[in-house]
Design an enzyme around this catalytic site. Structure first.
Site, PDB file in Angstrom:
ATOM      1  N   CYS A 376      19.509  10.835  34.067  1.00 22.48           N
ATOM      2  CA  CYS A 376      18.779  11.417  35.158  1.00 22.48           C
ATOM      3  C   CYS A 376      19.792  11.895  36.204  1.00 22.48           C
ATOM      4  O   CYS A 376      19.701  11.785  37.354  1.00 22.48           O
ATOM      5  CB  CYS A 376      17.926  10.529  36.017  1.00 22.48           C
ATOM      6  SG  CYS A 376      16.467  10.224  34.720  1.00 22.48           S
ATOM      7  N   SER A 377      21.130  12.264  36.108  1.00 28.10           N
ATOM      8  CA  SER A 377      22.155  12.670  36.784  1.00 28.10           C
ATOM      9  C   SER A 377      22.771  13.931  36.437  1.00 28.10           C
ATOM     10  O   SER A 377      23.974  14.048  36.028  1.00 28.10           O
ATOM     11  CB  SER A 377      23.237  11.548  36.499  1.00 28.10           C
ATOM     12  OG  SER A 377      23.749  11.116  37.643  1.00 28.10           O
TER      13      SER A 377
END
Ligand SMILES: *Cc1c(COP(=O)(O)O)cnc(C)c1O
Length: 798
Positions: A376-377
């Site tokens: 999620c980056s």
């Protein structure tokens, strides 16, 4: 006592569910002795809840050293829900908002750009120049408010960002006319460090965090709002039960919002009051076990530098490092200290990337719990891995999704491995993890590429025979051994009746697989053509006769199927397939009870007609194509070739639900060789069935035959009077560790396979093949069959 099994290593502390038993005990004691009610009425249990919640709110504010006169705390489901509340308020402002976020933000903060009039993603330099007066929005939307968000600590690599950014930007904004608000994502930082809102330089207006990352339990988050920024929420339009004092809806539309506290205006609906009570117990137990957050911080910092050093020191035999690290060195000059995590990728001794999917398979097997993937980056990953937007889009169109097997695309990794440490991590966790990486990924000796061509048998000299033929009528369930003396039909899509059925999860529509549900191995289908049924047995002991069974007609009569939903689309290995699900409760309950998973039986239309067919996924390996680059053994290049040069892909071979290709062949000498290795390493040998092959071939007794792993380099075989073309080596996962007789998971054979049969980071065993009807006429062409005992000849068309 922590709820981890003693032999597992837990290094995934973002979202950790590792809870202390004493916490559960103390929470259980409170829950079973006091009656708490929904905090909305005057009843005693309800009032009790209200009081407790307010006490806990204050205790949390104190924990983060936030003065209640200056801050309010709003309970939310998670950090993301906190962000959404802020976004909801900002977009309702009369002139909306413009949004800038730092590049290392979590996806949940990136999403805030979608409601903004304008949005920008800034790197460190971008933020610095803004602080010096270069407003990224100076020419646009003059009246809109500005929201800037950043992470206190990147959860991708642990890098920390200056909390002073908020204050510097506010000071800068004070010189202009635009309202500026700052949102700090403290979800990662607060997990192992003291978040101190009393520090004079602390200036963020909104802080979001996940309490479960700090305490392990309960699953809840918090949004802390600086009271001076509360006005932002005045324009929020939605109201729900609990956030209003009065609502008129008959004849007139009018409502009066609660006004006293911000949290009263934002906590719509019933609060998760039992969760909130659990926070109190969690804070008490956390303090007793781990002391202060500063102690947690010192402990995890020490472990992280030990982990970092351990991984940094690993070298292959040729001196090249085993890990490419994305976390800053703990002792780096001028670098800010990082949070307690280490992100990295593994490389082979010849500089190739190790696929995360392969790493995961071994980590799962060895009970090493770490996180892998894009985390999620998006911004941090793109920067660390040098991925350009066009590459990320290309990867998506080429089929890449989080968690798929092909995670090395065009020679670049698409994610990372992250080991993160928490209060409960120990030195031995760190050491075991480093040893694990060393054991499986450090190559002491570098294999020299073989140059001479492997030996091949000449055409027509039968070297082998068929030892066993097995069909798997229900995908992922036990196989049905074709009895000796029975000729079995071969179809373009594989052996007749192979993977004709599958079990589909009632909720998700996913086809079930043994990888996830090992108990499927205990469902034993058999084909009874005399009675015209597929009989499926399930039970503990045949001797004791405790066997449950169900019988399914072999004829696909339309009334057997669910008419409401004739074509259930299910997913097998990520591809959509269409199967018809059965309507009979008797059938579906049998499988549901046997597996304790809500599922239905589905049948795939025979012959793979129409929507029903899937294209064979196995690719010709380079070594099997005429222009092979490199001889085996040594490498199985996995470079997808352009469709026009690959006739295998163009033909769209039809298959049923087999995972990869029409048929899987295993050479028993290879199983023997592998077993020798396994036994040599102190393990127990495994039977052929472990590999779930359709065809097992063996050397003729008393003859030299084909050596172990010779099938790697065959381009085809003739079995009896039928030809089969080889499609490529079979890539393996830890599903081979499910003992097909007991459904228990073992370490072997994957553990040894990973050490002896890994090529370019991937583990192979056995070969895919498909029937080649091209040269067959007459009976052999019309009804092709094979049988146990048939002669097997290797042919080499190169
Ligand atoms: C975990 C995490 C989030 C998301 O938190 P949720 O509780 O899942 O919403 C956001 N940012 C960072 C830095 C995180 O570590």
């Amino acid at each position: 006592m922590l709820n981890r099994t003693p032999d597992s290593v837990y290094l995934d502390h973002a979202g950790s569910t590792v809870c202390a038993k004493s916490l559960m005990d103390s929470f259980a004691a409170e829950m079973s002795s006091v009656l708490y009610g929904n905090p909305h009425s005057a009843s005693w249990p309800s009032q009790l809840s209200t009081t407790r919640i307010e006490d806990i709110r204050l205790r949390l504010l104190n924990f983060f050293r936030a003065d209640p006169a200056e801050y309010d705390l709003v309970f939310v489901a998670n950090a993301t829900a906190g962000v959404k509340l802020v976004v909801e308020a900002m977009r309702s402002l009369p002139h909306g908002y413009v949004y800038a976020h730092h590049q290392a933000c979590h996806t949940s903060l990136v999403g805030a750009r979608e409601d903004a009039r304008h949005a920008a993603c800034l790197d460190d330099d971008g933020v610095q120049s803004w602080i010096q007066g270069q407003d990224p929005f100076r020419d646009v939307a003059r009246h809109a408010a500005t929201l800037f968000s950043f992470s206190a600590q990147s959860h991708m690599n642990g890098r920390r960002y200056p909390l002073s950014w908020a204050k510097s930007l506010k000071d800068q904004a004070a010189t202009g006319s635009r309202q500026l608000y700052t949102l700090l994502d403290a979800a990662s930082l607060s997990a192992t460090s003291q978040l101190d809102l009393s520090a004079p330089e602390f200036a963020a207006d909104f802080v979001v965090l996940s309490l479960y990352k700090i305490f392990g339990f309960p699953d809840i988050g918090a949004l802390i709002v600086r009271r001076s920024a509360e006005a932002v929420f005045d324009h929020r339009r939605y109201f729900g039960g609990g956030t209003v004092d009065m609502v008129v809806c008959v004849k007139e539309q009018w409502h009066a919002r609660k006004t006293q506290f911000l949290h009263e205006r934002l906590e719509d609906g019933t609060l998760p009051f039992h969760n909130i009570m659990a926070i109190d117990a969690a804070m008490t137990v956390h303090k007793r076990l781990f002391g202060s957050m500063d102690q947690v911080s010192a402990h995890t910092r020490y472990l992280a530098s030990r982990l970092y050093e351990g991984l940094r020191c690993l070298r292959h035999g040729n001196g090249l490092p085993v890990c490419v690290l994305y976390t800053d060195p703990p002792d780096g000059e001028g670098s800010r200290p990082s949070g307690p995590m280490v992100s990295f990728n593994l490389v082979t001794s010849d500089g190739g990337w190790v696929s995360l999917a392969e790493f995961d398979k071994l980590a799962i097997l060895k009970k090493m719990h770490v996180r892998t993937g894009g985390l999620c980056s998006p911004g941090s990953i793109a920067t660390a891995l040098g991925l350009e937007p066009w590459e990320m889009r290309r990867n998506l169109s080429a089929g890449f999704r989080c968690g798929t097997d092909n995670d090395i695309m065009a020679g670049k990794p698409t994610g990372v491995i992250r080991a993160s440490l928490g209060a409960m991590s120990t030195e031995s966790d760190v050491d075991s993890f480093v040893e694990f990486v060393e054991e499986f990924f450090m190559e002491e000796t570098v294999p020299a590429p073989t140059t001479e061509s492997p030996q091949h048998s000449t055409e027509n000299a039968a070297a082998m025979r068929v030892k066993a033929v097995t069909v798997f009528p229900i995908k992922s369930c036990a196989g049905f051994s074709v009895p000796r003396g029975t000729r079995w039909e071969v179809r373009p899509e594989g052996l007749a009746w192979d993977r004709e059925w599958c079990l589909v999860h009632r909720g998700s529509g996913q086809a079930l697989s043994q990888k996830r549900y090992p108990k499927m191995a205990l469902l034993r289908p058999s084909l009874d053509f005399d009675r015209g049924v597929l009989r499926v047995e399930h039970g503990v002991s045949e001797q004791e006769g405790i066997i449950d069974f169900v019988e399914i007609p072999l004829s696909a009569k339309p009334d057997l199927f669910d008419t409401r939903d004739r074509q259930t689309s299910s997913r097998v290995c990520g591809d959509e397939i269409s199967a018809q699900s059965y309507s009979s409760d008797e059938i579906n309950d049998f499988f549901t009870d046997a597996l304790s998973v809500p599922c239905v039986l589905a049948r795939f239309p025979a012959g793979g007609r129409g929507l029903g067919s899937r294209t064979t996924k196995a690719r010709m390996q380079k070594h099997q194509r005429p222009n092979k680059i490199r001889q085996l053994p040594g490498a199985f290049p996995d470079i997808p070739s352009p469709p026009d040069s690959d006739s295998e892909q163009q033909e769209n071979g039809k298959i049923l639900l087999a995972n990869e290709s029409p048929m899987l062949l295993v050479h028993s000498s290879s199983v023997d060789a592998l077993n020798e290795e396994i036994v040599g390493r102190g393990g127990e040998s495994v039977p052929d069935a472990t590999f779930r092959p359709n065809v097992v071939v063996e050397n003729l007794p008393g003859q030299p035959g084909e050596p172990a792993y010779a099938e790697d380099s065959w381009s085809g075989v003739r079995i009896g009077d039928q030809d089969f073309k080889f499609l490529g080596a079979c890539r393996r996962c830890h599903m081979v560790c499910v003992d097909q007789a007991t459904a228990e998971r073992r370490e072997e054979p994957f553990s040894t396979l990973a050490k002896t049969r890994r090529f370019d980071g991937k583990v192979y065993f056995g070969a895919h093949m498909r029937h080649d009807a091209a040269n067959r006429h007459g009976v052999a062409g019309q009804v092709p069959t094979i049988e146990v005992g048939d002669s097997v000849t290797v042919y080499d068309e190169r």
